[in-house]
Design an enzyme around this catalytic site. Structure first.
Site, short mmCIF file in Angstrom:
data_model
loop_
_atom_site.label_atom_id
_atom_site.label_comp_id
_atom_site.label_asym_id
_atom_site.label_seq_id
_atom_site.Cartn_x
_atom_site.Cartn_y
_atom_site.Cartn_z
N LYS A 105 -3.41 0.14 -3.18
CA LYS A 105 -2.21 -0.64 -3.48
C LYS A 105 -2.03 -0.65 -4.98
O LYS A 105 -2.98 -0.47 -5.73
CB LYS A 105 -2.38 -2.08 -2.98
N1 GLU Z 1 3.64 -1.57 1.72
C1 GLU Z 1 3.51 -1.38 3.13
C2 GLU Z 1 2.30 -2.14 3.65
O1 GLU Z 1 1.85 -3.08 3.05
C3 GLU Z 1 3.55 0.09 3.54
C4 GLU Z 1 2.48 0.96 2.96
C5 GLU Z 1 2.72 2.44 3.18
O2 GLU Z 1 3.66 2.83 3.85
O3 GLU Z 1 1.91 3.21 2.64
O4 GLU Z 1 1.79 -1.86 4.70
#
Ligand code: GLU
Length: 419
Positions: A105
């Site tokens: 992240k």
């Molecule tokens: N931000 C989204 C999550 O927290 C999607 C992450 C992604 O598609 O890689 O799951």
């Protein structure tokens, strides 16, 4: 007891599951820490000509199941602790979904509303440049998250490709997911997280003989996840009684129209002033009597204090980490059910995986195909967690963790530790 940080909360959740399933103590030590933590400071020229320095993060928690994967958020609350927590949740989420990804992240500590579109473009591009080869189509693949969208992904794509030798550019389109359709995005990615939430809720309702057509519910956060969940629940006949976002909260016992509210929020930047509901304060919103609460905003919204205000039967976590450890305890004591984030909101990363596959194969799937494949993976994830709930006689969050940790433990056993 001192208040736990977001990451300490993840570790507390992790410890509950690791104790219950007797996770190998060495694998436990590996999974309790992140692998790489990248912090970059970078200068950007603002519209008025002055230079501002920004701080960006990318935390890579684990890649034993596949490339690091996870979103980027633009929010003032972004810091190393929050990003660590969010990266760790991504590892569990991909493992539960059964897709070949690890967890990561990132984000920038800014309030994007304070910047013009061209400033946001330069901030995004310069951040991508600063990350350099810390991201890559087979290594670490960003995606949208809070306050980021397909336009931001298009700027990341363009910047990343511009840094590649010309010969290699077209085979790197899968460096980021959640792109606009024309730039290599997938149909169904925009609604995917909300769609996954609705699929999970539908499965739970069937298992519990719960009639969704007469259900009432409330949603916190009306961005991508909250608005799509509400819009997709409309055909089921459920009534949206209350909504809260960063500009305020509204209630309407006769029901709030999710499509009309989505249009209003897109035009006005928030629900404040929406004529189809009565404004209420935070506590009144949290105390609304309804069947279901869908938190779809930020972390730490359901705490020991606010969990005691809730008047619902079930919490369906659309956001990442909306409930802290004490909040969980109070919900359990009060007999309020909870379907956890790492299961409910996995639809986003699942359709990101489909986008990535389409890019790698130069294919383009229609919406029916994307939806059917998403449905299949969500059913399988739900069933695995359901089985763990009964096998271990535990709550759904701990059961979801057990499913994830089992997969990770198996892979570590098979592969061993280098050298
Ligand atoms: N931000 C989204 C999550 O927290 C999607 C992450 C992604 O598609 O890689 O799951």
């Amino acid at each position: 007891m001192a208040k736990l940080s977001v990451y300490e909360n993840v570790i507390a959740q992790f410890n509950n599951a690791a104790d219950l399933m007797n996770l190998d103590p060495e694998i436990r030590r590996i999974l309790a820490c992140t692998t790489n933590e990248i912090i970059v400071h970078f200068p950007v020229k603002m519209d008025d000509g002055h230079i501002q320095i920004f701080t960006g993060y990318r935390v890579q928690h684990n890649n034993v199941l596949g490339p690091y994967k996870g979103g980027l958020r633009f929010h003032p609350s972004v810091d190393i602790d929050e990003v660590r927590a969010l990266a760790t949740w991504m590892t569990w989420k991909s493992a539960i979904a059964g897709i070949p990804y690890g967890g990561a992240k990132g984000g920038i500590q800014i309030d994007p509303r304070q910047y013009s579109r061209s400033e946001l473009e330069r901030i995004t591009r310069r951040f991508t440049f600063a990350l350099g080869s810390n991201i890559g189509p087979e290594y670490d693949i960003p995606a949208p998250d809070v306050n980021t969208n397909s336009q931001i992904m298009a700027w990341i794509l363009d910047t990343y490709l511009s840094m590649m030798p010309p010969l290699e550019r077209n085979r790197c389109v899968h460096v980021v997911t959640g792109k606009p359709i024309e730039s290599g995005g997938s149909l169904g990615r925009d609604k995917a997280t909300g769609q996954g939430v609705v699929f999970v809720l539908e499965l739970w309702a069937k298992d519990h003989n719960f009639d969704l057509s007469h259900a009432t519910y409330m949603v916190q956060g009306f961005g991508n996840v909250g608005s799509w969940t509400a819009r997709l629940l409309k055909p089921y006949g459920a009534t949206l009684l209350a909504v809260e976002d960063h500009t305020g909260a509204i209630v309407n016992p006769a029901g709030i129209d999710a499509d009309a509210l989505t249009e209003y929020v897109q035009a006005h930047g928030g629900l404040s002033g929406y004529p189809g509901g009565t404004p209420v304060d935070h506590r009144t919103f949290m105390s609304v009597e309804a069947d279901i609460f869908v938190p779809a905003a930020l972390e730490n919204q359901i705490t020991a204090e606010t969990a005691s205000w809730l008047n619902v039967k079930l919490v369906v976590e659309g956001a990442n980490g909306p409930t802290n450890i004490e909040g969980d305890k109070v919900l359990q004591e009060r007999g309020i059910g909870l379907l956890p984030d790492v299961l409910c909101n996995a639809g986003g990363v699942i359709v990101s995986y489909f986008e990535w596959l389409q890019n790698k194969r130069s294919e383009f799937w229609d919406l029916e195909e994307v939806d059917a494949k998403l449905h299949k993976l969500m059913i399988s994830a739900y069933r695995h967690v359901y089985e763990a709930v009964h096998k271990f006689n535990t709550d759904w969050r701990t059961a979801a963790y057990v499913v994830a940790l089992n997969r990770l433990e198996k892979v570590y056993r098979e592969r061993g530790i280098f050298p």
